[in-house]
Structures are given as structure tokens and as C-alpha cells.
Enzyme design. Structure first.
Site, short mmCIF file in Angstrom:
data_model
loop_
_atom_site.label_atom_id
_atom_site.label_comp_id
_atom_site.label_asym_id
_atom_site.label_seq_id
_atom_site.Cartn_x
_atom_site.Cartn_y
_atom_site.Cartn_z
N ALA A 152 0.87 -1.17 0.00
CA ALA A 152 0.00 0.00 0.00
C ALA A 152 0.91 1.23 0.00
O ALA A 152 2.07 1.14 0.42
CB ALA A 152 -0.88 -0.02 1.24
N GLY A 178 0.53 -4.82 0.78
CA GLY A 178 -0.67 -4.84 -0.06
C GLY A 178 -0.42 -5.50 -1.42
O GLY A 178 -1.36 -6.01 -2.04
N GLU A 235 -0.81 -9.06 -0.81
CA GLU A 235 -2.25 -9.28 -0.55
C GLU A 235 -3.05 -9.24 -1.86
O GLU A 235 -3.97 -10.04 -2.05
CB GLU A 235 -2.75 -8.23 0.44
CG GLU A 235 -2.15 -8.45 1.83
CD GLU A 235 -2.38 -7.28 2.77
OE1 GLU A 235 -1.98 -6.14 2.42
OE2 GLU A 235 -2.96 -7.49 3.84
N GLU A 279 4.64 -5.23 7.07
CA GLU A 279 3.95 -4.15 7.79
C GLU A 279 4.45 -3.99 9.22
O GLU A 279 4.42 -2.90 9.78
CB GLU A 279 2.43 -4.40 7.80
CG GLU A 279 1.75 -4.20 6.44
CD GLU A 279 1.75 -5.44 5.55
OE1 GLU A 279 2.52 -6.38 5.83
OE2 GLU A 279 0.98 -5.45 4.57
#
Ligand code: CAA
Length: 262
Positions: A69, A113, A116, A136
Site C-alpha cells: 500500500a 498490499g 495481498e 507491515e
């Protein structure tokens, strides 16, 4: 085809029935921001609505599928903003809601992300350069688009804990051994190989393909006996379609089937 700022979307001639979506934010190693996820949702919806498309490939660059992200977009957000925006839930829903198969073709970094996103696709083809991770923890947070849940289901608790608590990266071979990745290709052939796999899927009955995808996904959500019962019912229901008659007639007549999606 719509013009996108953060994606390159093509229907390559060499792969009939396939939409190729390239994440295209090279300045940020394809980090997922709000704009990219909104455009990804649009591109997936367009592919889903197009009867000529039977399979979708999502890829990045040689260096990065996606490095997570977008940390710069997230860093100053308050809890209230994250909660109000339901940060990234809409993007995740757009991917999860696509009924056509989506293949992730991963070269280089698939982190946070990015990992993911790859796991939200139906399966992952990796370049030998691929590096997966959920780093993260290094930022003082946790995965937020399903990483703790999907990685654990895919590779088991021990390796998921190891990856998520240390933030370390896993190479393509380890990822294949662990069951995260279905196949590995040399980096320079990855996209062509992924397109060939996708074209093979796109040539099948789209109805049978959608039902098969639903059934495999149901294995994550149900008990074995409920899943097997659902499979039996959907298997029976496939006999309502012309494509079943065509597929079986083609086998008996020793020819290639021509599925019509009816
Ligand atoms: N968000 C925003 N920008 C990013 C980014 C990210 N996730 N990852 C890389 N970039 C940017 C860098 O800031 C850099 O930009 P500048 O040139 O403007 O400084 C550019 O992309 C190139 O990156 P690097 O110079 O860092 O490249 P490198 O080859 O030295 O390192 C890397 C590559 C190891 C992938 C490193 O970029 C990195 O560690 N990135 C962050 C990975 C990460 O922590 N991901 C998790 C994000 S949080 C998340 O995803 C939460 C969630 O689940 C929802």
C-alpha cells in the site's frame, strides 16, 4: 478502452479472450494508492462485463509487482479517516467480486498490499525473481487487505507467523514449496507464459469456469461435507448448459470443443 493513469490495460492479440492489466506507478514501485485501486476496480468491471473476455492477468514491472500500500498516502491519516473511508475495502471488494478468473503474474517485489493483491487473485504465477513478504510489522502496523488471513490459509500458521512477525521476504522457490505460488517461470518469459495460461482458460466454457472458481473458493468458507454437497449440485446443474453437450460431444467426435457460453 478507457484511459487510465495508474494502469496499462490491453487485450493482447497473442492471447485471445484475455485482458492484461499492468500496474503502472513506476515512481512508487506500483504502490497501491486510492487512485490505482479505483482504476483497478474499473478495469476489472470492464473485463467482467465483456463477453469476449474469459480471463484476466494482473502484472507489474520487472522490479515490482507492487511494493505495498502507498505508505506516503497513508502515513498522516487518522484513525477516524481510515475508519470512515473503510480504507481499501472497496478495492478489495472489486477484486473479490470479479467472477472471471484473475491470474497474478508476479516479478520482483510483492510486499504488503502487493502480496495481498496477488493472494486475492485466483492463483499466482511467479518469476524466478519474485519476492513475497508482509513487512507491515516494520512500519508498526499489520497487514490490512487480508494478509494475516489469506497467507495463513495458503502457507500454514508457522510460515505465516514467521513472515508476518519478522517481516522477512520469501523468494519464488520457497513460495512455490509453501503453496503460495502455483508455478515459476524465468523472469523474461513470465508475462507471455501467464498470457498463454490465461488464453487456455479463456477458451473453456465461461459458465463452467465461473462455477469451478466459485467451488474452489467455497472450500475456504465451508465444511468438507457442505462443500462436497455444493459441488455435486453445481456439477449436476452444469448439465443444463449447451456447453456441457458441446464439450462431451467434442470428446466423443474427437474434435476441439467450441464453447458458446450458453
Ligand atoms: N509506498 C510508497 N512509496 C513506495 C513504496 C510504498 N509501499 N515502496 C516503494 N516506494 C517508493 C520509494 O519511496 C521510492 O520513492 P522515492 O524515489 O521518491 O524515494 C521508490 O518507490 C523506489 O523505492 P526504493 O528507493 O525504496 O527502492 P529499493 O530498490 O531501494 O527498495 C523496497 C525496494 C525494498 C521494495 C523498498 O522500496 C521498500 O521496502 N518498500 C516498502 C515496502 C513495504 O513496507 N510495504 C508495505 C506497505 S504497508 C501495507 O501494504 C499495508 C497494508 O497491508 C494495507
Amino acid at each position: 478502452m478507457a484511459a487510465y493513469q495508474t494502469l496499462i490495460v490491453e487485450t493482447p492479440e497473442a492471447a485471445p479472450g484475455v485482458t492484461l492489466i499492468r500496474l503502472n506507478r513506476p515512481e512508487a514501485l506500483n504502490a497501491l494508492n486510492t487512485a490505482l485501486l479505483a482504476e483497478l476496480g474499473q478495469a476489472l468491471a470492464a473485463a467482467q462485463a465483456d463477453d469476449a473476455i474469459g480471463c484476466i492477468v494482473i502484472t507489474g514491472s520487472a522490479k515490482a509487482f507492487a511494493a505495498g500500500a502507498d505508505i506516503k498516502e497513508m502515513s498522516d491519516k487518522s484513525y477516524a479517516q481510515m475508519f470512515k473511508d473503510d480504507f481499501f475495502a472497496a478495492g478489495a471488494r472489486a477484486i473479490e467480486g470479479t467472477r472471471k478468473p484473475i491470474i497474478a503474474a508476479v516479478s520482483g517485489y510483492a510486499l504488503g498490499g502487493g502480496c495481498e493483491l496477488a493472494m486475492m487473485c485466483d492463483f499466482i504465477l511467479a518469476a524466478d525473481t519474485a519476492k513475497f513478504g508482509q513487512p507491515e510489522i516494520n512500519l508498526g502496523v499489520a497487514p490490512g487487505i487480508g494478509g494475516t488471513q489469506r497467507l495463513t490459509r495458503l502457507v500454514g500458521k508457522s510460515k505465516a507467523m514467521d513472515m508476518i512477525l519478522t517481516g522477512r521476504m520469501m523468494g519464488a522457490e520457497e513460495a512455490e514449496r509453501a503453496g503460495l505460488v502455483s508455478r515459476i517461470f524465468p523472469a523474461d518469459t513470465l508475462v507471455d507464459e501467464a498470457l498463454a495460461v490465461a488464453a487456455r482458460i479463456a477458451a473453456q466454457s465461461p459458465l463452467a469456469t465461473a462455477m469451478n472458481k466459485e467451488l474452489v473458493n467455497a472450500a475456504y468458507e465451508t465444511t468438507l461435507s457442505t462443500g462436497v454437497a455444493l459441488e455435486r449440485r453445481l456439477f449436476h446443474s452444469l448439465f443444463a448448459f449447451d456447453d456441457q453437450k458441446e464439450g462431451m460431444a467434442a470428446f466423443v467426435e474427437k474434435r476441439k470443443p467450441a464453447f458458446k457460453g450458453s
